[in-house]
Design a protein around this motif. Structure first.
Motif, PDB file in Angstrom:
ATOM      1  N   ILE A 176      -3.866 -61.827 -48.544  1.00 38.06           N
ATOM      2  CA  ILE A 176      -2.783 -61.229 -49.326  1.00 38.06           C
ATOM      3  C   ILE A 176      -1.465 -61.856 -48.871  1.00 38.06           C
ATOM      4  CG2 ILE A 176      -1.504 -59.104 -49.850  1.00 38.06           C
ATOM      5  CD1 ILE A 176      -4.239 -59.055 -51.074  1.00 38.06           C
ATOM      6  N   LEU A 177      -0.643 -62.227 -49.821  1.00 40.27           N
ATOM      7  CA  LEU A 177       0.721 -62.672 -49.520  1.00 40.27           C
ATOM      8  C   LEU A 177       1.649 -61.989 -50.510  1.00 40.27           C
ATOM      9  CD1 LEU A 177       2.705 -64.478 -47.938  1.00 40.27           C
ATOM     10  CD2 LEU A 177       2.302 -66.260 -49.650  1.00 40.27           C
ATOM     11  N   SER A 178       2.546 -61.159 -49.992  1.00 38.83           N
ATOM     12  CA  SER A 178       3.450 -60.415 -50.866  1.00 38.83           C
ATOM     13  C   SER A 178       4.455 -61.353 -51.520  1.00 38.83           C
ATOM     14  CB  SER A 178       4.185 -59.334 -50.072  1.00 38.83           C
ATOM     15  OG  SER A 178       5.031 -59.920 -49.096  1.00 38.83           O
ATOM     16  N   LYS A 180      -0.163 -61.629 -41.572  1.00 38.60           N
ATOM     17  CA  LYS A 180       0.343 -60.282 -41.292  1.00 38.60           C
ATOM     18  C   LYS A 180       0.241 -59.402 -42.538  1.00 38.60           C
ATOM     19  CE  LYS A 180       4.201 -57.738 -39.294  1.00 38.60           C
ATOM     20  NZ  LYS A 180       5.525 -57.818 -38.654  1.00 38.60           N
ATOM     21  N   ASP A 181       0.583 -59.960 -43.704  1.00 36.50           N
ATOM     22  CA  ASP A 181       0.462 -59.193 -44.953  1.00 36.50           C
ATOM     23  C   ASP A 181      -0.982 -58.746 -45.186  1.00 36.50           C
ATOM     24  OD1 ASP A 181       3.111 -59.301 -45.566  1.00 36.50           O
ATOM     25  OD2 ASP A 181       2.946 -60.904 -47.046  1.00 36.50           O
ATOM     26  N   SER A 182      -1.934 -59.631 -44.901  1.00 38.75           N
ATOM     27  CA  SER A 182      -3.348 -59.313 -45.123  1.00 38.75           C
ATOM     28  C   SER A 182      -3.794 -58.172 -44.222  1.00 38.75           C
ATOM     29  CB  SER A 182      -4.211 -60.557 -44.864  1.00 38.75           C
ATOM     30  OG  SER A 182      -3.836 -61.621 -45.725  1.00 38.75           O
ATOM     31  N   ALA A 224       2.647 -74.439 -46.359  1.00 31.43           N
ATOM     32  CA  ALA A 224       1.334 -73.829 -46.122  1.00 31.43           C
ATOM     33  C   ALA A 224       1.313 -73.068 -44.796  1.00 31.43           C
ATOM     34  CB  ALA A 224       0.244 -74.904 -46.134  1.00 31.43           C
ATOM     35  N   LEU A 225       1.894 -73.646 -43.758  1.00 35.37           N
ATOM     36  CA  LEU A 225       1.911 -72.976 -42.459  1.00 35.37           C
ATOM     37  C   LEU A 225       2.772 -71.717 -42.495  1.00 35.37           C
ATOM     38  CD1 LEU A 225       2.145 -75.957 -39.937  1.00 35.37           C
ATOM     39  CD2 LEU A 225       0.166 -74.561 -40.476  1.00 35.37           C
ATOM     40  N   ILE A 226       3.930 -71.806 -43.145  1.00 37.36           N
ATOM     41  CA  ILE A 226       4.818 -70.642 -43.229  1.00 37.36           C
ATOM     42  C   ILE A 226       4.151 -69.537 -44.057  1.00 37.36           C
ATOM     43  CG2 ILE A 226       7.078 -69.815 -43.998  1.00 37.36           C
ATOM     44  CD1 ILE A 226       8.090 -72.711 -43.560  1.00 37.36           C
ATOM     45  N   MET A 227       3.528 -69.909 -45.172  1.00 36.39           N
ATOM     46  CA  MET A 227       2.814 -68.924 -45.991  1.00 36.39           C
ATOM     47  C   MET A 227       1.696 -68.254 -45.198  1.00 36.39           C
ATOM     48  SD  MET A 227       2.493 -70.900 -49.679  1.00 36.39           S
ATOM     49  CE  MET A 227       1.262 -69.731 -50.275  1.00 36.39           C
ATOM     50  N   THR A 228       1.001 -69.031 -44.396  1.00 31.65           N
ATOM     51  CA  THR A 228      -0.089 -68.467 -43.598  1.00 31.65           C
ATOM     52  C   THR A 228       0.449 -67.523 -42.535  1.00 31.65           C
ATOM     53  OG1 THR A 228      -1.398 -70.468 -43.974  1.00 31.65           O
ATOM     54  CG2 THR A 228      -2.081 -69.038 -42.164  1.00 31.65           C
ATOM     55  N   PHE A 230      -2.228 -74.821 -52.161  1.00 32.43           N
ATOM     56  CA  PHE A 230      -2.836 -75.224 -50.886  1.00 32.43           C
ATOM     57  C   PHE A 230      -2.609 -74.151 -49.820  1.00 32.43           C
ATOM     58  CE2 PHE A 230      -2.431 -77.289 -46.691  1.00 32.43           C
ATOM     59  CZ  PHE A 230      -3.723 -77.802 -46.579  1.00 32.43           C
ATOM     60  N   GLY A 231      -1.425 -73.538 -49.841  1.00 31.18           N
ATOM     61  CA  GLY A 231      -1.118 -72.482 -48.882  1.00 31.18           C
ATOM     62  C   GLY A 231      -2.015 -71.279 -49.058  1.00 31.18           C
ATOM     63  N   PHE A 232      -2.268 -70.869 -50.320  1.00 30.63           N
ATOM     64  CA  PHE A 232      -3.169 -69.739 -50.571  1.00 30.63           C
ATOM     65  C   PHE A 232      -4.600 -70.080 -50.148  1.00 30.63           C
ATOM     66  CE2 PHE A 232       0.132 -68.093 -53.535  1.00 30.63           C
ATOM     67  CZ  PHE A 232       0.167 -66.789 -53.060  1.00 30.63           C
ATOM     68  N   TRP A 233      -5.015 -71.313 -50.411  1.00 33.61           N
ATOM     69  CA  TRP A 233      -6.360 -71.740 -49.991  1.00 33.61           C
ATOM     70  C   TRP A 233      -6.480 -71.726 -48.476  1.00 33.61           C
ATOM     71  CZ3 TRP A 233      -7.802 -75.942 -46.952  1.00 33.61           C
ATOM     72  CH2 TRP A 233      -9.162 -76.199 -46.884  1.00 33.61           C
TER      73      TRP A 233
END
Length: 762
Positions: free
Chosen positions: A721-723, A444-446, A435-439, A699-702
């Motif tokens: 947004i996450l590519s 940055k993607d967003s 979740a932290l890595i995705m965020t 959970f990471g997207f949330w």
């Protein structure tokens, strides 16, 4: 007690890997919160100090001109404590054969919003110009240099009296067309009223007011009535981007420190508690022997509490020592964007509470773990903990499949499911780390998505022409036909009854360069007004609502029906078509023209009807620079996410090996190869990783959606947004971190002493 202290040291040295992981968790928990607190609290203190020392105004009014009688009327308003008036003009200057844009304003003697000159005062009668520090440094201008300004076909040469910083321009972009400062191309300065009148030949009235006031809403209503059609807009510290952006950045970093520290500390609690508890559980026979030697339960509780307290104190101490390094690292990245005379790091007592909390968790975990062993008699404890039994976890329909598994795999799964806390700890490590890595990647993607959407999808022009306000309607129409462009008119407007302050209002002509769409994917059409989603959320506006709009430069107002909510990454505002505008009996006066590729660029640059030409490419690069300014924060999030996953999962593997060393030795004696034993651990880790990934992705997207809202402001709204490539990278990092425990087992299997591992109390 000396004997127990020596034993404590020996135990820590013997199990240094497990204790080091607890120390590292305590260290990172304190470092992350305290380090970021030093940045945001330091910025806040610097802004507050600057605001007090400069006597920063509470609100500002822009007008087309104000008479002395109107000024006295405003000055006598009950809500106005004091007010000053200045005149501002926009000029051009050439530096290194390149055009620069400078806003020049007259000095005021009221003591409101005093510029910073390192202790000096502005000379209101100086025969020169005070330039802002950032513009002067970027263009290698210094005190005593001469600069030539171009204003209405007139050249004015002025000496640079000094450099200064204005508290009203903490985040100065120079133009609403840009999202981040353009320090080389845009600047501001202060000149005397005499220079304005004699050298620039400007004989008009003052145009800007700075007020120290309260009850802003009543003040705005009264000022609108006094100024009438001369009123352009009223802004406050909350709505003025040049000040609000600095305050918002403090809030963003503070939210980051709180949000991420909360999830990090919660995961750290789980890791620290389970680690310390299992370390002490593994010393069950030692506790029994000490009790047999006469040590009381109270003494042993105190002794084993030191396991957590010592590690917690060392970890938090290192976290405190390293926090200033992190604080300064993040602070340095912000200095490139904001204009403050003083930058400092500062901490609050909250960082002490966090440190005390981490130490208390470590000590309390050790104390609870030691007390769980005190109900056993010394004889029972010396036999080892045989109370844990594997539970029958499979239904009858699965037993046939279960018996087809190799005996080693059956043992591995039985042992894992017999230790649900250990398995849960691994799953939580994967979920939290992912979740932290995705965020980190998703934030940055967003922001990059916002830049690309705004400059390339919602708007597709090549260049934007800013028109002179003195242009006649015929001149503007000539430019529109000459460039085949799309005309816009951008005003400020009060939104009643729900608007807190003025918002940008854009009237759009027919054309091919604006592609804004509503949440239901409809374009901007005639018959109503459109509101961007950010404003709709804050003002609780829905489709079908009636809004009263009071635009600038007129005394009229009109009611518009909300026809749609725009999902826009552009600057938040209101949009409607020219026909809708004119149907409400307002006059359309364009002040911008959007154009595509044109060969007439040189002639347009020389045209006096065009005040400025801005390319979309320059806007995109400028907006991307703002994203890059936050790269250090994104890297921190990613790094801490990776560390969290590695620490928890490495610690899990280390503890599992310690608990299973006797089983591994038994397998080796029975003829199992090291590769076969390693495969048993691999299958368990793969299962934990897959389950953790399945839970971690949603959970990471949330979490990303919740977190990205902290970066949204009154001007810009970001969408999560996450590519796909970054999701794959985050997954790969998590998988590699998870499976790194296999390497640990393989290395320690080679060093396993099978005779010592198979010994036990019989």
């Amino acid at each position: 007690m000396k004997f127990l202290l020596r034993k404590l040291i020996r135990t820590v040295l013997k199990n240094w890997q497990q204790f080091f992981s607890v120390l590292l968790m305590a260290f990172l928990s304190v470092l992350f919160y305290t380090g970021l607190e030093g940045t945001w609290n330091g910025m806040q203190q610097s802004i507050n100090q600057y605001t007090r020392e400069s006597n920063l105004a509470d609100s500002w009014v822009q007008t087309t001109g104000i008479t002395n009688h109107e000024f006295q009327q405003i000055k006598r308003l009950p809500s106005v404590k004091s007010v000053s008036k200045t005149t501002e003009i926009s000029v051009k200057a050439k530096v290194d054969h390149q055009v620069r844009y400078v806003n020049l304003s007259t000095a005021n003697a009221s003591g409101i919003s005093k510029p910073n000159l390192n202790g000096n005062k502005i000379n209101q009668y100086a025969n020169g110009v005070y330039l802002n520090k950032e513009f002067a440094q970027s263009n290698h201008l210094k005190k005593g240099d001469f600069l030539t300004f171009h204003y209405q076909n007139r050249k004015v040469k002025l000496r640079v009296v000094n450099v200064m910083q204005s508290p009203e321009k903490m985040y100065y972009t120079g133009s609403a067309d840009f999202l981040s400062p353009q320090r080389r191309n845009y600047g501001y300065g202060i000149i005397s009223q005499k220079s304005l009148n004699e050298k620039f030949r400007y004989l008009g009235p003052a145009t800007n007011l700075a007020l120290k006031n309260h009850q802003t809403k009543n003040t705005e209503r009264q000022i609108r009535r006094i100024l009438g059609s001369k009123f352009i807009t009223l802004s406050t510290r909350e709505s003025d981007p040049e000040i609000a952006t600095a305050i918002d950045r403090v809030t963003q970093i503070r939210n980051l420190s709180i949000l991420f520290s909360a999830i990090f500390i919660l995961l750290s609690i789980l890791a620290m508690y389970t680690t310390i508890k299992r370390l002490i559980d593994s010393q069950q026979s030692d506790i029994a022997a000490l009790r047999a030697l006469g040590y009381s339960n109270r003494t042993l509780t105190l002794y084993y509490s030191l396991y957590g307290l010592v590690i917690g104190v060392i970890g938090t101490a290192f976290g405190w020592l390293m926090a200033p390094i992190l604080s300064n690292f993040v602070l340095k990245s912000q200095e490139k964007m904001f204009s403050l005379p003083n930058w400092q790091i500062s901490y609050t007592t909250n960082s002490l509470f966090v440190a005390v909390l981490v130490i208390a968790i470590c000590g309390f975990s050790a104390m609870i773990a030691s007390r769980s062993q005190q109900h056993l008699s010394p004889a029972e404890a010396l036999k080892g903990n045989s109370s844990r039994k594997s539970k029958k976890i499979f239904l009858e329909s699965w037993q046939r499949l279960w018996h087809k598994l190799p005996i080693g795999n059956r043992w591995a799964w039985r042992d894992s499911l017999g230790n649900p806390v250990r398995m849960l700890m691994g799953i939580v490590g994967v979920v939290g780390g992912l979740a932290l890595i995705m965020t980190g990647f998703g934030t940055k993607d967003s922001m990059t998505h916002q830049v690309n959407e705004n400059f390339g999808h919602e708007f597709t022009y090549t260049r934007q022409l800013d028109l002179n306000s003195q242009n006649s309607a015929r001149t503007n129409q000539r430019l529109i036909q000459q460039t085949h462009g799309q005309a816009l008119s951008t005003l400020s407007a009060a939104v009643l009854p729900r608007g807190r302050f003025d918002r940008p209002l854009t009237i759009v002509c027919k054309g091919k360069f604006v592609h804004l769409k509503t949440l239901s994917h409809h374009k901007v059409q005639n018959g109503g007004i459109y509101v961007t989603q950010g404003i709709a959320k804050t003002a609780h506006i829905k489709v079908g609502d009636q809004l009263q709009i009071k635009p600038s430069l007129t005394t009229k107002s009109a009611d518009f029906k909300v026809k749609g909510i725009l999902k826009s990454s552009a600057v938040q505002g209101l949009y409607l078509t020219r026909r809708t505008w004119e149907n409400h009996h307002f006059k359309f006066v364009p002040n911008k023209i959007l154009i595509g590729k044109t060969a007439q660029l040189k002639s347009l640059m020389a045209d006096s009807a065009v005040s400025k030409i801005v390319s979309m490419k320059a806007q995109r690069i400028n907006a991307q620079r703002m994203v890059e300014n936050l790269n250090s924060i994104f890297l921190l999030i990613q790094a801490f996410g990776i560390l969290l996953a590695v620490i928890i999962l490495y610690n899990l593997g280390s503890l599992s090996f310690t608990e299973r060393s006797r089983n591994y030795a038994t397998f080796r004696i029975l003829g199992f190869q090291r590769s076969e034993i390693r495969s048993l651990t691999t299958s368990e880790n793969v299962a934990i990783t897959i389950l953790g990934w399945c839970l971690g992705v949603p959970f990471g997207f949330w979490f990303l959606a919740k977190y990205i809202t902290t970066f949204s402001t009154n001007q810009i709204v970001y969408y999560p947004i996450l590519s796909m490539p970054n999701l794959l990278i985050a997954t790969l990092i998590t998988v590699v971190s998870s499976l790194s425990t296999v390497l640990l087992v393989g290395r320690r299997l080679k060093e396993l002493n099978m005779i010592a591992a198979t010994k036990g109390v019989e």
